[in-house]
Design a protein around this motif. Structure first.
Motif, PDB file in Angstrom:
ATOM      1  N   ARG A 194       0.741  -1.177   0.047  1.00  0.00           N
ATOM      2  CA  ARG A 194      -0.167  -0.044   0.083  1.00  0.00           C
ATOM      3  C   ARG A 194       0.884   1.325  -0.045  1.00  0.00           C
ATOM      4  NH1 ARG A 194      -3.938   0.667   4.491  1.00  0.00           N
ATOM      5  NH2 ARG A 194      -4.874   2.065   3.255  1.00  0.00           N
ATOM      6  N   CYS A 195       0.199   2.374  -0.386  1.00  0.00           N
ATOM      7  CA  CYS A 195       0.954   3.643  -0.357  1.00  0.00           C
ATOM      8  C   CYS A 195       1.144   3.869   1.088  1.00  0.00           C
ATOM      9  CB  CYS A 195       0.113   4.642  -0.920  1.00  0.00           C
ATOM     10  SG  CYS A 195       1.165   6.135  -1.017  1.00  0.00           S
ATOM     11  N   PRO A 196       2.553   4.602   1.410  1.00  0.00           N
ATOM     12  CA  PRO A 196       2.871   4.876   2.857  1.00  0.00           C
ATOM     13  C   PRO A 196       1.879   6.102   3.376  1.00  0.00           C
ATOM     14  CG  PRO A 196       4.671   4.749   1.317  1.00  0.00           C
ATOM     15  CD  PRO A 196       3.873   4.725   0.477  1.00  0.00           C
ATOM     16  N   CYS A 197       1.254   6.585   2.364  1.00  0.00           N
ATOM     17  CA  CYS A 197       0.542   7.903   3.033  1.00  0.00           C
ATOM     18  C   CYS A 197      -0.691   7.365   3.499  1.00  0.00           C
ATOM     19  CB  CYS A 197       0.112   8.829   2.038  1.00  0.00           C
ATOM     20  SG  CYS A 197      -1.278   8.150   0.657  1.00  0.00           S
ATOM     21  N   GLY A 198      -1.372   6.012   3.193  1.00  0.00           N
ATOM     22  CA  GLY A 198      -2.336   5.386   4.024  1.00  0.00           C
ATOM     23  C   GLY A 198      -3.616   5.537   3.298  1.00  0.00           C
ATOM     24  N   GLN A 199      -3.499   6.318   2.345  1.00  0.00           N
ATOM     25  CA  GLN A 199      -4.802   6.662   1.527  1.00  0.00           C
ATOM     26  C   GLN A 199      -4.936   5.562   0.521  1.00  0.00           C
ATOM     27  OE1 GLN A 199      -6.751   9.382   2.086  1.00  0.00           O
ATOM     28  NE2 GLN A 199      -5.489  10.061   3.839  1.00  0.00           N
ATOM     29  N   SER A 200      -6.262   5.394   0.077  1.00  0.00           N
ATOM     30  CA  SER A 200      -6.560   4.741  -1.009  1.00  0.00           C
ATOM     31  C   SER A 200      -6.988   5.412  -2.455  1.00  0.00           C
ATOM     32  CB  SER A 200      -7.472   3.581  -0.775  1.00  0.00           C
ATOM     33  OG  SER A 200      -8.667   4.176  -0.307  1.00  0.00           O
TER      34      SER A 200
ATOM     35  N   ILE B  52      10.984  -5.156 -11.324  1.00  0.00           N
ATOM     36  CA  ILE B  52      10.230  -5.859 -10.337  1.00  0.00           C
ATOM     37  C   ILE B  52      10.656  -6.191  -8.880  1.00  0.00           C
ATOM     38  CG2 ILE B  52      11.526  -8.146 -11.119  1.00  0.00           C
ATOM     39  CD1 ILE B  52       8.789  -9.597 -11.213  1.00  0.00           C
ATOM     40  N   GLU B  53      12.052  -5.979  -8.912  1.00  0.00           N
ATOM     41  CA  GLU B  53      12.580  -5.915  -7.466  1.00  0.00           C
ATOM     42  C   GLU B  53      11.801  -4.676  -6.445  1.00  0.00           C
ATOM     43  OE1 GLU B  53      14.109  -5.602 -10.451  1.00  0.00           O
ATOM     44  OE2 GLU B  53      16.613  -6.057  -9.840  1.00  0.00           O
ATOM     45  N   HIS B  54      11.347  -3.785  -7.250  1.00  0.00           N
ATOM     46  CA  HIS B  54      10.646  -2.427  -6.401  1.00  0.00           C
ATOM     47  C   HIS B  54       9.263  -2.637  -6.101  1.00  0.00           C
ATOM     48  CE1 HIS B  54      14.278  -0.235  -8.038  1.00  0.00           C
ATOM     49  NE2 HIS B  54      14.708  -1.170  -7.213  1.00  0.00           N
ATOM     50  N   HIS B  55       8.804  -2.696  -4.855  1.00  0.00           N
ATOM     51  CA  HIS B  55       7.645  -2.642  -4.491  1.00  0.00           C
ATOM     52  C   HIS B  55       7.043  -1.203  -4.517  1.00  0.00           C
ATOM     53  CE1 HIS B  55       7.148  -6.633  -2.657  1.00  0.00           C
ATOM     54  NE2 HIS B  55       8.022  -6.651  -2.119  1.00  0.00           N
ATOM     55  N   HIS B  56       7.989  -0.159  -4.061  1.00  0.00           N
ATOM     56  CA  HIS B  56       7.602   1.221  -3.843  1.00  0.00           C
ATOM     57  C   HIS B  56       8.721   2.056  -4.800  1.00  0.00           C
ATOM     58  CE1 HIS B  56       5.233   0.288  -0.506  1.00  0.00           C
ATOM     59  NE2 HIS B  56       5.986  -0.534   0.078  1.00  0.00           N
ATOM     60  N   ILE B  57       7.985   2.994  -5.530  1.00  0.00           N
ATOM     61  CA  ILE B  57       8.903   3.917  -6.172  1.00  0.00           C
ATOM     62  C   ILE B  57       8.468   5.482  -5.938  1.00  0.00           C
ATOM     63  CG2 ILE B  57       9.667   4.765  -8.518  1.00  0.00           C
ATOM     64  CD1 ILE B  57       7.838   1.415  -8.289  1.00  0.00           C
ATOM     65  N   TYR B  58       9.284   6.292  -5.224  1.00  0.00           N
ATOM     66  CA  TYR B  58       8.758   7.315  -4.614  1.00  0.00           C
ATOM     67  C   TYR B  58       8.369   8.696  -5.255  1.00  0.00           C
ATOM     68  CZ  TYR B  58       9.605   4.400  -0.391  1.00  0.00           C
ATOM     69  OH  TYR B  58       9.472   3.500   0.684  1.00  0.00           O
ATOM     70  N   SER B  59       7.528   9.246  -4.666  1.00  0.00           N
ATOM     71  CA  SER B  59       7.434  10.869  -5.113  1.00  0.00           C
ATOM     72  C   SER B  59       8.331  11.408  -3.848  1.00  0.00           C
ATOM     73  CB  SER B  59       6.282  11.484  -5.007  1.00  0.00           C
ATOM     74  OG  SER B  59       5.392  11.298  -3.672  1.00  0.00           O
ATOM     75  N   PHE B  60       8.486  12.777  -4.117  1.00  0.00           N
ATOM     76  CA  PHE B  60       9.007  13.627  -3.068  1.00  0.00           C
ATOM     77  C   PHE B  60       8.275  13.792  -1.851  1.00  0.00           C
ATOM     78  CE2 PHE B  60      11.044  17.694  -1.218  1.00  0.00           C
ATOM     79  CZ  PHE B  60      12.363  17.794  -1.964  1.00  0.00           C
ATOM     80  N   THR B  61       6.926  13.732  -2.166  1.00  0.00           N
ATOM     81  CA  THR B  61       5.944  14.122  -0.968  1.00  0.00           C
ATOM     82  C   THR B  61       5.869  12.507  -0.227  1.00  0.00           C
ATOM     83  OG1 THR B  61       4.691  15.549  -2.349  1.00  0.00           O
ATOM     84  CG2 THR B  61       3.511  14.587  -0.280  1.00  0.00           C
ATOM     85  N   SER B  62       5.828  11.460  -0.960  1.00  0.00           N
ATOM     86  CA  SER B  62       5.646  10.106  -0.340  1.00  0.00           C
ATOM     87  C   SER B  62       6.884   9.624   0.455  1.00  0.00           C
ATOM     88  CB  SER B  62       5.332   9.043  -1.276  1.00  0.00           C
ATOM     89  OG  SER B  62       6.340   8.615  -2.315  1.00  0.00           O
ATOM     90  N   LEU B  63       8.151  10.286  -0.080  1.00  0.00           N
ATOM     91  CA  LEU B  63       9.208   9.864   0.687  1.00  0.00           C
ATOM     92  C   LEU B  63       9.073  10.722   2.063  1.00  0.00           C
ATOM     93  CD1 LEU B  63      11.826   8.720   1.190  1.00  0.00           C
ATOM     94  CD2 LEU B  63      13.200  10.453  -0.126  1.00  0.00           C
ATOM     95  N   ALA B  64       8.865  12.100   2.120  1.00  0.00           N
ATOM     96  CA  ALA B  64       8.771  12.999   3.228  1.00  0.00           C
ATOM     97  C   ALA B  64       7.937  12.323   3.887  1.00  0.00           C
ATOM     98  CB  ALA B  64       8.238  14.204   2.866  1.00  0.00           C
ATOM     99  N   MET B  65       6.574  11.689   3.799  1.00  0.00           N
ATOM    100  CA  MET B  65       5.707  11.123   4.536  1.00  0.00           C
ATOM    101  C   MET B  65       6.239   9.873   5.284  1.00  0.00           C
ATOM    102  SD  MET B  65       2.106  11.858   2.512  1.00  0.00           S
ATOM    103  CE  MET B  65       1.198  11.741   3.791  1.00  0.00           C
ATOM    104  N   THR B  66       6.851   9.007   4.178  1.00  0.00           N
ATOM    105  CA  THR B  66       7.433   7.782   4.994  1.00  0.00           C
ATOM    106  C   THR B  66       8.150   8.123   6.325  1.00  0.00           C
ATOM    107  OG1 THR B  66       7.308   6.793   2.882  1.00  0.00           O
ATOM    108  CG2 THR B  66       8.725   5.852   4.354  1.00  0.00           C
ATOM    109  N   CYS B  67       8.921   9.284   5.771  1.00  0.00           N
ATOM    110  CA  CYS B  67      10.076   9.397   7.032  1.00  0.00           C
ATOM    111  C   CYS B  67       9.369  10.036   8.408  1.00  0.00           C
ATOM    112  CB  CYS B  67      11.077  10.463   6.396  1.00  0.00           C
ATOM    113  SG  CYS B  67      12.069   9.961   5.144  1.00  0.00           S
TER     114      CYS B  67
END
Ligand SMILES: [Zn+2]
Length: 281
Positions: free
Chosen positions: A9-15, A233-248
């Protein structure tokens, strides 16, 4: 085929996702794993809230990051030969040389106020070939590698001459200790739950220390199309500037800086410099 669906799922928790790329065969250049060699069916979705990308597929990849990853990735050359080839690259052609320069620059500024009586300590999670720690050791750091593959651990000890721990960072409980710097170089994109992994880092970085995170930048790579390695295929997640900031932020860190870079290898990359939230720096 033995299928094991993985919930990502996206780290931001939204669907709310939009489909960006659909693959019925591996893109050119992608490593062919045993599980992906037939019945290939995968897509890249983008979160409509934060611009994060996830890779969705139900092929079996349970053992990707133990033995099979190194088997598939380095079978032809072997770890030591790959290591020697990369460390001999000219500095301006080496992603790692530029990464280490940036990490050392940040660190010099960060630790300026506290004169050092002993070498700073770094733990590199998912150390792989050990290129990063090889250079950090040369810069005077006390280095420890951690990797789930025993061959990477033996390589770190014998060839680089550093301490190395054979473990999965997510499940190791005892004896890990605390460090001045924890590094996640192209690691978080490989795990289903990156927040769980980064949260654990809070316990293993000194309150005066910091964390370095490097992930693929989907926001830039998407413009170049579905063949980009950021979407392999090795990558589940590929980030945006915003999603990386939210993950952290959601993992318990304060973001000091995020930088967008295109590396000498042509990778689009986001680099984040983090401090534990409890720190008052
Ligand atoms: Zn999102």
């Amino acid at each position: 085929m033995n299928k094991t669906p993985i919930s990502v799922r996206c780290p931001c928790g939204q669907s709310g996702y939009e489909s960006v790329f659909i693959y019925t065969a591996p893109p050119k250049g992608e490593t062919i794993f045993l599980f992906s060699s037939q019945g290939y069916d995968r897509k890249i979705l983008r979160c409509q809230h934060c611009g994060h990308f996830i890779s969705v597929q139900d092929m079996n990849r349970d053992e990707l990051y133990s033995e099979n990853y190194i088997n598939a990735k380095y079978a032809e050359q072997g770890l030591e030969e790959s290591f020697r080839r990369i460390i001999s690259l000219p500095p301006n052609q080496s992603d790692n040389t530029l990464r280490v320069q940036r990490v050392l620059d940040f660190s010099r500024g960060y630790f300026l106020a506290s004169p050092l009586e002993k070498p700073l300590t770094v733990l590199d999670i998912g150390s792989g070939l050990g290129i990063f720690l090889y250079r950090m050791k040369s810069a005077g750091w006390d280095c420890t590698a951690l990797d789930p593959d025993i061959r990477a651990v033996e390589h770190a000890k014998k060839i680089i001459g550093i301490q190395a721990i054979h473990a999965d960072f997510l499940t190791i409980n005892d004896g890990l200790g605390q460090y001045d710097l924890l590094a996640f170089n192209k690691v978080l994109e490989h795990v289903a739950d990156p927040i769980a992994m980064l949260k654990k880092a809070v316990n293993h970085v000194h309150s005066t220390g910091w964390v370095y995170v490097e992930v693929p930048d989907g926001e830039q790579a998407v413009w170049d199309g579905p063949e980009r390695e950021e979407f392999f295929i090795e990558h589940h997640h590929i980030y945006s500037f915003t999603s990386l900031a939210m993950t952290c932020r959601l993992s318990g860190f304060t973001v000091k800086s995020i930088e967008r870079v295109r590396e000498p290898s042509n990778k689009y990359t986001l680099r984040a410099f983090l401090t534990p939230m409890r720190s008052c720096r």
